[in-house]
Structure formats: C-alpha cells, structure tokens
Design a protein around this motif. Sequence first.
Motif, mmCIF file in Angstrom:
data_model
loop_
_atom_site.group_PDB
_atom_site.id
_atom_site.type_symbol
_atom_site.label_atom_id
_atom_site.label_comp_id
_atom_site.label_asym_id
_atom_site.label_seq_id
_atom_site.Cartn_x
_atom_site.Cartn_y
_atom_site.Cartn_z
ATOM 1 N N PHE A 194 -97.399 -36.722 19.397
ATOM 2 C CA PHE A 194 -97.427 -36.418 20.825
ATOM 3 C C PHE A 194 -97.773 -37.677 21.610
ATOM 4 C CE2 PHE A 194 -99.413 -35.342 24.821
ATOM 5 C CZ PHE A 194 -98.559 -34.378 25.327
ATOM 6 N N ARG A 195 -98.787 -38.404 21.170
ATOM 7 C CA ARG A 195 -99.218 -39.611 21.878
ATOM 8 C C ARG A 195 -98.116 -40.670 21.895
ATOM 9 N NH1 ARG A 195 -104.051 -41.482 23.401
ATOM 10 N NH2 ARG A 195 -104.145 -43.705 23.879
ATOM 11 N N GLY A 201 -92.974 -42.541 27.716
ATOM 12 C CA GLY A 201 -92.520 -42.069 29.017
ATOM 13 C C GLY A 201 -93.455 -42.339 30.166
ATOM 14 N N SER A 202 -94.723 -42.701 29.884
ATOM 15 C CA SER A 202 -95.701 -42.790 30.961
ATOM 16 C C SER A 202 -96.778 -43.828 30.663
ATOM 17 C CB SER A 202 -96.366 -41.424 31.170
ATOM 18 O OG SER A 202 -97.382 -41.485 32.146
ATOM 19 N N ALA A 265 -97.699 -37.730 34.482
ATOM 20 C CA ALA A 265 -98.020 -36.872 33.343
ATOM 21 C C ALA A 265 -96.779 -36.140 32.845
ATOM 22 C CB ALA A 265 -99.105 -35.871 33.734
ATOM 23 N N THR A 266 -95.960 -35.674 33.778
ATOM 24 C CA THR A 266 -94.748 -34.941 33.413
ATOM 25 C C THR A 266 -93.756 -35.835 32.681
ATOM 26 O OG1 THR A 266 -95.056 -33.462 35.295
ATOM 27 C CG2 THR A 266 -92.857 -33.530 34.318
ATOM 28 N N THR A 270 -92.593 -35.028 28.904
ATOM 29 C CA THR A 270 -91.160 -34.886 28.620
ATOM 30 C C THR A 270 -90.768 -35.673 27.380
ATOM 31 O OG1 THR A 270 -90.613 -34.513 30.947
ATOM 32 C CG2 THR A 270 -88.834 -35.283 29.522
ATOM 33 N N GLU A 271 -91.203 -36.921 27.305
ATOM 34 C CA GLU A 271 -90.835 -37.746 26.142
ATOM 35 C C GLU A 271 -91.566 -37.312 24.886
ATOM 36 O OE1 GLU A 271 -88.308 -39.834 25.933
ATOM 37 O OE2 GLU A 271 -87.939 -39.104 27.976
ATOM 38 N N ALA A 272 -92.786 -36.791 25.039
ATOM 39 C CA ALA A 272 -93.497 -36.260 23.876
ATOM 40 C C ALA A 272 -92.767 -35.055 23.310
ATOM 41 C CB ALA A 272 -94.924 -35.896 24.268
#
Length: 279
Positions: A194-195, A201-202, A265-266, A270-272
């Motif tokens: 997840f990380r 993405g962020s 955050a979104t 999204t990429e996670a």
Amino acid sequence: MLAGVIGPRPPVKPEALHAASAYIERELSAAGDAVAREEYEALGAPVWNLIVERKGTKRPDEIVIVAAHYDSLLCTPGADDNASAVAMLIEVARALAGRTCQRTLRFIALTCEEPPYFNLNSMGSQIHARRCRQREEKIHAMLSLEMVGFYSDAPGSQSIPPGIPKGLRWLFPKRANFLAAVGNPKSAGLLWPFRRGFKRGSKMPLFTVALPESIQEIRRSDNSSFWDQGYRALMITDTSFLRNPNYHEASDTPETLDYERLTEATKGVTEAVAGLAGV
C-alpha cells in the motif's frame, strides 16, 4: 452534496439516506459501471450497500475491496465522517475506470456503520464480509476509507491512542498533517505494498502501522468486519477523533475540510489500489 446539501443521513432518516444512495449510485454509474444493491434489513428497515465490480483479467478470483460508509449520525452532517471518504471512493473508481486489473476490483459504498448498528451486527460491512466468507471468496485486500479530509500543521494537533505503551509513543506523529494506513498483525503484509503504491501517486506524508486489536481505536470502522471473518484489511484514515474536534458534532461541515490535502490523499490511494489490484 452529501454533507452540505443532504446533511445528516442516518437510517432513521430514510429520505436522506436514500438521497445519499441515489447520488452515489449516479456518480459511480457515470464512470461506466453497473451498480448493484446488496439489500438487507437493519432494525426492521430496508437498507443497502452499493457495489461496483470490475473483473480481473489474470486472477479474477482474487478480490481487492475499496469501501466507505455513507451513513452518518443524526446529530451531524458528517463531512469528514464520512462524506470525505465517499468522495475519495468515487474519485478512485473514476480514476481507475478503463484501466485493466489482474485482480477483481470491488468498490462498495457501505451503510449502517454508525451506532447503534455498529453494536448490533447490522453494519453493511458485517453483512458483506459474512457473505464473502459464505461464498468462500478470496479477498486479497480490503481498504476501509474512514474520515480522510481533516488535517492540521499545528504542533500537538495529533493525539495518540491511549493504549499505546509510553515507551512507543515517540514513534507516533504529533502533527495532524498525514494520512494513516492501519492494520492488525495479520494485515501487516498489506502495509508495504500500500505504501509503495501511495508514494507513487502522492507526496503526502503517510503513517503506516500494524497494531493489536486490543487497541480499540483501530476496530472502530468497517475494516473490523473483515478482520472478524479472517480477511486482511487496512483502515485508511485521518485518525478521526484523535485529531478532528468536529467528530460526531454538528460542526463537521464541508468548510472544515482541507480539499488540497484530500486531493493529494486521493491520488496516493488511487495508485495504492492500482498496485494492489495489479493494474
């Protein structure tokens, strides 16, 4: 729309809950998906989860669930809790529309997360997680989006769960400027992928941690329903009442949210999700 126009949307106010459901269904359908209703009764009233499913191409039997509850308490318009997370759910679904996934991707707008349903085995997430287990589905990961829109850079703006031992409290951030991904020990293996995806993405700070379920704060959302069925799940959160003074108050209004950081955050989530689903 959810907090500013519709306002409080508990199941005991069915016209508001149904308006929220109709809005979410319309937004999810706009991305080209068919939206299914998972209906059941809660305290004698008909309620439903909203589900969008995109079949995986190589491992369709492995499922990644992204979910957020759309109900609120009667006393609050619920901007952070949990309209912020529903907005994130819709935007992640929209951003990933048309992208091919190896695993099946399932988006769920859940109902009946708030009390009294939380304590009565009537949560939408409990219903869905039980049915997943009955169908012997392979849930690769479940992400519970729970309050994701409130941030602060002020020193001391972030509290720490009281159950954290004193010797470990220094490891936890003291400023409420981050998003958190929280798992139980069985779900710890989801934190690194997840990380990794989130950071693609962020640039938003992300705090990842696996804690024992004896730390009650980590069970206070829909992720706990999946833990109870033996599935791996993470709660993705701004940490709720550990930072947001508007939690379960009439003051939880749209203007209290940080939309720039909610956007960041979104992007990360999204990429996670893309990484977990094998996009």
